[in-house]
Enzyme design. Structure first.
Site, PDB file in Angstrom:
ATOM      1  N   HIS A  32      29.464  38.468  30.541  1.00  0.00           N
ATOM      2  CA  HIS A  32      29.365  37.173  31.101  1.00  0.00           C
ATOM      3  C   HIS A  32      29.542  36.103  29.949  1.00  0.00           C
ATOM      4  O   HIS A  32      30.216  35.033  30.104  1.00  0.00           O
ATOM      5  CB  HIS A  32      28.341  36.890  32.130  1.00  0.00           C
ATOM      6  CG  HIS A  32      28.486  37.699  33.231  1.00  0.00           C
ATOM      7  ND1 HIS A  32      27.583  38.792  33.306  1.00  0.00           N
ATOM      8  CD2 HIS A  32      29.220  37.811  34.493  1.00  0.00           C
ATOM      9  CE1 HIS A  32      27.847  39.354  34.671  1.00  0.00           C
ATOM     10  NE2 HIS A  32      28.823  38.752  34.972  1.00  0.00           N
ATOM     11  N   SER A  44      28.663  45.938  32.824  1.00  0.00           N
ATOM     12  CA  SER A  44      28.472  45.672  34.459  1.00  0.00           C
ATOM     13  C   SER A  44      27.007  45.417  34.993  1.00  0.00           C
ATOM     14  O   SER A  44      26.133  46.010  34.508  1.00  0.00           O
ATOM     15  CB  SER A  44      29.097  46.896  35.164  1.00  0.00           C
ATOM     16  OG  SER A  44      28.813  46.805  36.597  1.00  0.00           O
TER      17      SER A  44
END
Ligand code: PAF
Length: 285
Positions: free
Chosen positions: A37, A185
Protein backbone atom coordinates in the site's frame (compact mmCIF):
# COMPACT_ATOMS: atom_id res chain seq x y z
CA UNK A 1 -2.34 14.50 8.13
CA UNK A 2 -6.08 15.09 8.39
CA UNK A 3 -8.20 12.16 9.53
CA UNK A 4 -11.62 12.66 7.98
CA UNK A 5 -14.60 10.44 8.78
CA UNK A 6 -17.48 12.36 7.19
CA UNK A 7 -18.14 12.47 3.45
CA UNK A 8 -19.25 16.10 3.70
CA UNK A 9 -15.91 17.13 5.25
CA UNK A 10 -13.98 15.14 2.69
CA UNK A 11 -15.81 16.77 -0.23
CA UNK A 12 -15.13 20.23 1.22
CA UNK A 13 -11.45 19.53 1.88
CA UNK A 14 -10.86 18.21 -1.63
CA UNK A 15 -12.92 20.98 -3.26
CA UNK A 16 -10.75 23.60 -1.51
CA UNK A 17 -7.56 21.89 -2.72
CA UNK A 18 -8.87 21.62 -6.27
CA UNK A 19 -9.94 25.27 -6.24
CA UNK A 20 -6.29 26.18 -5.64
CA UNK A 21 -5.27 24.08 -8.65
CA UNK A 22 -4.06 21.00 -6.80
CA UNK A 23 -4.05 17.58 -8.48
CA UNK A 24 -5.58 14.90 -6.30
CA UNK A 25 -4.45 11.26 -6.08
CA UNK A 26 -6.61 8.62 -4.37
CA UNK A 27 -5.39 5.31 -2.97
CA UNK A 28 -8.41 3.19 -2.02
CA UNK A 29 -7.61 0.54 0.62
CA UNK A 30 -9.32 -1.73 3.10
CA UNK A 31 -6.67 -0.99 5.72
CA UNK A 32 -4.31 -3.47 7.39
CA UNK A 33 -1.70 -1.53 5.46
CA UNK A 34 1.61 -3.02 4.38
CA UNK A 35 4.55 -1.95 2.23
CA UNK A 36 2.54 -2.68 -0.93
CA UNK A 37 0.00 0.00 0.00
CA UNK A 38 2.79 2.40 0.92
CA UNK A 39 4.34 1.92 -2.53
CA UNK A 40 1.01 3.09 -4.03
CA UNK A 41 1.03 6.06 -1.66
CA UNK A 42 4.61 6.94 -2.65
CA UNK A 43 3.73 6.88 -6.32
CA UNK A 44 0.60 8.95 -5.67
CA UNK A 45 2.72 11.50 -3.79
CA UNK A 46 5.16 11.80 -6.67
CA UNK A 47 2.40 12.39 -9.20
CA UNK A 48 -0.10 14.59 -7.30
CA UNK A 49 -0.27 17.60 -4.99
CA UNK A 50 -2.74 16.08 -2.54
CA UNK A 51 -2.97 12.41 -1.60
CA UNK A 52 -6.11 10.89 -0.09
CA UNK A 53 -6.02 7.32 1.22
CA UNK A 54 -9.35 5.71 2.04
CA UNK A 55 -9.43 3.00 4.70
CA UNK A 56 -12.75 1.18 4.51
CA UNK A 57 -13.56 -2.52 4.77
CA UNK A 58 -16.34 -2.59 2.23
CA UNK A 59 -19.05 -5.07 3.28
CA UNK A 60 -20.70 -5.21 -0.15
CA UNK A 61 -17.69 -6.91 -1.75
CA UNK A 62 -17.55 -9.81 0.70
CA UNK A 63 -19.58 -12.81 -0.33
CA UNK A 64 -18.53 -14.70 2.77
CA UNK A 65 -19.57 -13.47 6.23
CA UNK A 66 -16.62 -15.14 7.98
CA UNK A 67 -14.16 -13.49 5.60
CA UNK A 68 -15.70 -10.07 6.38
CA UNK A 69 -15.73 -10.75 10.14
CA UNK A 70 -12.10 -11.88 10.22
CA UNK A 71 -10.71 -9.27 7.83
CA UNK A 72 -7.88 -7.55 9.78
CA UNK A 73 -8.73 -4.11 11.16
CA UNK A 74 -5.75 -2.09 12.42
CA UNK A 75 -6.78 1.56 12.29
CA UNK A 76 -4.23 2.97 14.71
CA UNK A 77 -1.25 1.30 13.04
CA UNK A 78 -2.65 2.27 9.61
CA UNK A 79 -2.82 5.94 10.61
CA UNK A 80 0.76 5.86 11.86
CA UNK A 81 1.96 4.38 8.56
CA UNK A 82 0.00 6.92 6.51
CA UNK A 83 1.27 9.81 8.58
CA UNK A 84 4.83 8.58 8.15
CA UNK A 85 4.32 8.17 4.40
CA UNK A 86 3.30 11.82 4.09
CA UNK A 87 -0.37 11.30 3.22
CA UNK A 88 -2.51 14.45 3.34
CA UNK A 89 -5.87 12.88 4.14
CA UNK A 90 -6.81 9.54 5.67
CA UNK A 91 -10.50 9.06 4.91
CA UNK A 92 -11.90 6.54 7.40
CA UNK A 93 -15.68 6.49 7.09
CA UNK A 94 -18.22 4.24 8.82
CA UNK A 95 -20.41 1.86 6.83
CA UNK A 96 -23.39 4.21 7.39
CA UNK A 97 -21.38 7.12 6.02
CA UNK A 98 -20.54 5.29 2.78
CA UNK A 99 -23.92 3.58 2.48
CA UNK A 100 -26.60 5.78 4.09
CA UNK A 101 -29.03 3.66 2.04
CA UNK A 102 -28.32 0.13 0.78
CA UNK A 103 -26.60 0.29 -2.60
CA UNK A 104 -28.81 -1.67 -5.00
CA UNK A 105 -26.94 -0.75 -8.17
CA UNK A 106 -26.04 -3.65 -10.43
CA UNK A 107 -23.22 -2.77 -12.82
CA UNK A 108 -23.04 -4.31 -16.25
CA UNK A 109 -19.38 -5.26 -15.85
CA UNK A 110 -19.42 -7.67 -18.77
CA UNK A 111 -16.91 -10.38 -19.59
CA UNK A 112 -14.02 -9.03 -17.51
CA UNK A 113 -16.02 -9.74 -14.35
CA UNK A 114 -17.54 -13.06 -15.38
CA UNK A 115 -14.52 -15.31 -14.90
CA UNK A 116 -12.02 -16.23 -12.15
CA UNK A 117 -12.76 -14.06 -9.07
CA UNK A 118 -16.09 -13.10 -10.63
CA UNK A 119 -17.10 -16.74 -11.00
CA UNK A 120 -15.75 -17.84 -7.60
CA UNK A 121 -17.06 -14.90 -5.58
CA UNK A 122 -20.51 -13.98 -6.91
CA UNK A 123 -21.33 -10.32 -6.28
CA UNK A 124 -17.73 -9.47 -5.27
CA UNK A 125 -16.92 -7.28 -8.25
CA UNK A 126 -20.28 -5.57 -8.16
CA UNK A 127 -19.46 -4.62 -4.55
CA UNK A 128 -16.02 -3.36 -5.60
CA UNK A 129 -17.64 -1.28 -8.36
CA UNK A 130 -20.16 0.12 -5.86
CA UNK A 131 -17.59 1.26 -3.33
CA UNK A 132 -14.97 2.49 -5.79
CA UNK A 133 -17.57 4.48 -7.73
CA UNK A 134 -18.71 6.06 -4.45
CA UNK A 135 -15.13 6.91 -3.51
CA UNK A 136 -14.50 8.39 -6.96
CA UNK A 137 -17.67 10.45 -6.63
CA UNK A 138 -16.67 11.70 -3.16
CA UNK A 139 -13.03 12.50 -3.94
CA UNK A 140 -13.20 13.26 -7.69
CA UNK A 141 -9.49 12.33 -7.95
CA UNK A 142 -7.33 13.09 -10.97
CA UNK A 143 -5.64 9.71 -10.52
CA UNK A 144 -6.43 6.55 -8.57
CA UNK A 145 -3.87 3.88 -7.69
CA UNK A 146 -4.37 0.11 -7.59
CA UNK A 147 -1.98 -2.82 -7.11
CA UNK A 148 -1.55 -5.39 -9.86
CA UNK A 149 -1.88 -8.25 -7.39
CA UNK A 150 -5.60 -7.78 -7.97
CA UNK A 151 -5.07 -7.85 -11.71
CA UNK A 152 -8.68 -8.64 -12.62
CA UNK A 153 -9.98 -6.00 -10.21
CA UNK A 154 -8.18 -3.29 -12.19
CA UNK A 155 -9.91 -4.41 -15.40
CA UNK A 156 -13.26 -4.33 -13.58
CA UNK A 157 -12.59 -0.85 -12.22
CA UNK A 158 -11.65 0.39 -15.69
CA UNK A 159 -14.96 -0.99 -16.95
CA UNK A 160 -16.87 0.74 -14.13
CA UNK A 161 -15.09 4.02 -14.96
CA UNK A 162 -16.20 3.62 -18.57
CA UNK A 163 -19.82 2.96 -17.52
CA UNK A 164 -19.96 5.87 -15.06
CA UNK A 165 -17.97 8.25 -17.27
CA UNK A 166 -15.48 9.27 -14.57
CA UNK A 167 -12.73 11.55 -15.87
CA UNK A 168 -9.61 10.21 -14.16
CA UNK A 169 -6.55 8.10 -14.75
CA UNK A 170 -6.37 4.58 -13.30
CA UNK A 171 -2.75 3.88 -12.42
CA UNK A 172 -1.79 0.23 -12.01
CA UNK A 173 1.24 -0.45 -9.86
CA UNK A 174 3.50 -3.51 -9.72
CA UNK A 175 3.04 -6.23 -7.10
CA UNK A 176 5.16 -5.78 -3.97
CA UNK A 177 6.67 -8.98 -2.61
CA UNK A 178 8.18 -10.17 0.64
CA UNK A 179 11.88 -11.16 0.33
CA UNK A 180 10.82 -14.82 -0.17
CA UNK A 181 8.52 -13.85 -3.05
CA UNK A 182 5.12 -13.99 -1.34
CA UNK A 183 2.90 -11.23 -2.73
CA UNK A 184 2.17 -8.71 0.01
CA UNK A 185 -1.39 -8.94 1.22
CA UNK A 186 -3.32 -7.95 4.33
CA UNK A 187 -4.44 -11.57 4.49
CA UNK A 188 -0.86 -12.80 5.04
CA UNK A 189 -1.18 -11.84 8.71
CA UNK A 190 -3.74 -14.64 9.09
CA UNK A 191 -1.27 -17.37 8.08
CA UNK A 192 0.15 -19.54 10.86
CA UNK A 193 3.98 -19.52 11.04
CA UNK A 194 4.03 -22.93 9.35
CA UNK A 195 1.68 -21.81 6.56
CA UNK A 196 3.67 -18.61 6.11
CA UNK A 197 6.76 -20.71 5.36
CA UNK A 198 4.93 -22.67 2.67
CA UNK A 199 2.95 -19.86 0.99
CA UNK A 200 5.86 -18.52 -1.18
CA UNK A 201 5.47 -21.68 -3.30
CA UNK A 202 2.73 -19.77 -5.14
CA UNK A 203 5.17 -17.24 -6.56
CA UNK A 204 7.92 -19.83 -6.99
CA UNK A 205 5.65 -22.05 -9.09
CA UNK A 206 4.61 -19.08 -11.22
CA UNK A 207 8.22 -18.00 -11.75
CA UNK A 208 9.38 -21.51 -12.61
CA UNK A 209 6.53 -21.82 -15.09
CA UNK A 210 8.02 -19.01 -17.21
CA UNK A 211 10.85 -21.32 -18.32
CA UNK A 212 8.46 -24.28 -18.56
CA UNK A 213 6.13 -22.28 -20.84
CA UNK A 214 8.86 -21.87 -23.46
CA UNK A 215 8.59 -25.50 -24.56
CA UNK A 216 5.22 -26.61 -23.23
CA UNK A 217 1.65 -25.98 -24.24
CA UNK A 218 -0.53 -23.59 -22.31
CA UNK A 219 -2.48 -26.48 -20.78
CA UNK A 220 0.70 -28.24 -19.71
CA UNK A 221 1.90 -25.01 -18.13
CA UNK A 222 -1.34 -24.65 -16.19
CA UNK A 223 -1.10 -28.23 -14.95
CA UNK A 224 2.53 -27.67 -13.94
CA UNK A 225 1.66 -24.66 -11.77
CA UNK A 226 -1.28 -26.39 -10.11
CA UNK A 227 0.66 -29.56 -9.30
CA UNK A 228 3.69 -27.63 -8.01
CA UNK A 229 1.56 -25.62 -5.59
CA UNK A 230 -0.64 -28.54 -4.54
CA UNK A 231 2.38 -30.69 -3.77
CA UNK A 232 2.96 -28.64 -0.61
CA UNK A 233 1.11 -29.19 2.67
CA UNK A 234 -1.69 -26.67 3.46
CA UNK A 235 -1.85 -25.60 -0.20
CA UNK A 236 -4.81 -26.05 -2.52
CA UNK A 237 -5.26 -24.22 -5.80
CA UNK A 238 -8.77 -22.95 -6.42
CA UNK A 239 -8.08 -21.98 -10.03
CA UNK A 240 -5.20 -21.20 -12.32
CA UNK A 241 -6.09 -19.46 -15.58
CA UNK A 242 -3.86 -17.93 -18.21
CA UNK A 243 -5.81 -15.02 -19.63
CA UNK A 244 -5.82 -12.19 -22.12
CA UNK A 245 -4.67 -9.10 -20.18
CA UNK A 246 -7.45 -6.90 -21.53
CA UNK A 247 -10.51 -9.15 -21.72
CA UNK A 248 -9.53 -11.48 -18.84
CA UNK A 249 -10.79 -14.38 -20.94
CA UNK A 250 -8.94 -17.67 -20.38
CA UNK A 251 -6.74 -18.71 -23.32
CA UNK A 252 -6.46 -22.29 -24.51
CA UNK A 253 -3.33 -21.80 -26.64
CA UNK A 254 -0.36 -19.43 -26.47
CA UNK A 255 -1.13 -18.22 -30.00
CA UNK A 256 -4.36 -16.63 -28.68
CA UNK A 257 -2.36 -14.08 -26.68
CA UNK A 258 -3.34 -11.11 -28.82
CA UNK A 259 -1.41 -8.54 -26.80
CA UNK A 260 1.98 -10.27 -27.05
CA UNK A 261 1.71 -11.32 -23.45
CA UNK A 262 -0.65 -13.38 -21.35
CA UNK A 263 -1.24 -13.27 -17.61
CA UNK A 264 -1.42 -16.29 -15.35
CA UNK A 265 -3.80 -15.66 -12.46
CA UNK A 266 -3.89 -17.99 -9.50
CA UNK A 267 -5.98 -18.28 -6.38
CA UNK A 268 -4.87 -20.80 -3.81
CA UNK A 269 -5.86 -21.60 -0.26
CA UNK A 270 -3.09 -21.84 2.29
CA UNK A 271 -5.01 -23.44 5.14
CA UNK A 272 -8.11 -21.26 5.37
CA UNK A 273 -6.46 -18.17 3.90
CA UNK A 274 -7.29 -17.36 0.30
CA UNK A 275 -4.26 -15.91 -1.51
CA UNK A 276 -4.00 -14.54 -5.04
CA UNK A 277 -1.07 -13.80 -7.30
CA UNK A 278 -0.27 -13.49 -10.99
CA UNK A 279 2.56 -13.44 -13.50
CA UNK A 280 3.10 -12.19 -17.05
CA UNK A 281 4.15 -14.57 -19.82
CA UNK A 282 5.87 -12.32 -22.38
CA UNK A 283 6.40 -13.11 -26.07
CA UNK A 284 4.68 -16.48 -25.86
CA UNK A 285 3.12 -16.44 -29.33
O1 PAF B 1 -8.29 -3.92 -3.37
C1 PAF B 1 -8.89 -3.53 -2.34
O2 PAF B 1 -8.31 -3.37 -1.26
C2 PAF B 1 -10.37 -3.26 -2.41
O3 PAF B 1 -11.00 -4.15 -3.28
C3 PAF B 1 -10.71 -1.81 -2.77
C4 PAF B 1 -10.24 -1.46 -4.17
C5 PAF B 1 -10.07 -0.87 -1.78
C6 PAF B 1 -12.21 -1.59 -2.73
O4 PAF B 1 -12.74 -1.86 -1.47
Amino acid sequence: MEIIRKVEHLRQFVADAKASGKKVGLVPTMGALHAGHISLVNRARRENDLVVVSVFVNPTQFNNAEDLATYPRTEEADCEKLQEAGVDVAFIPSVEEVYPEPDTRVFDLGEVAAVMEGAMRPGHFNGVAQVVSRLFDMVRPDRAYFGEKDFQQIAVIRRMVEIEGFDLEIVDCPICREPDGLAMSSRNTRLTPEQRKVAPVIHRALENSLAWAKDHTLDETKRYVVSEINSFPHMEVEYYEIVDPLTMQPLSDWSEAANSYAVGCVTAYCGKVRLIDNIKYESVN
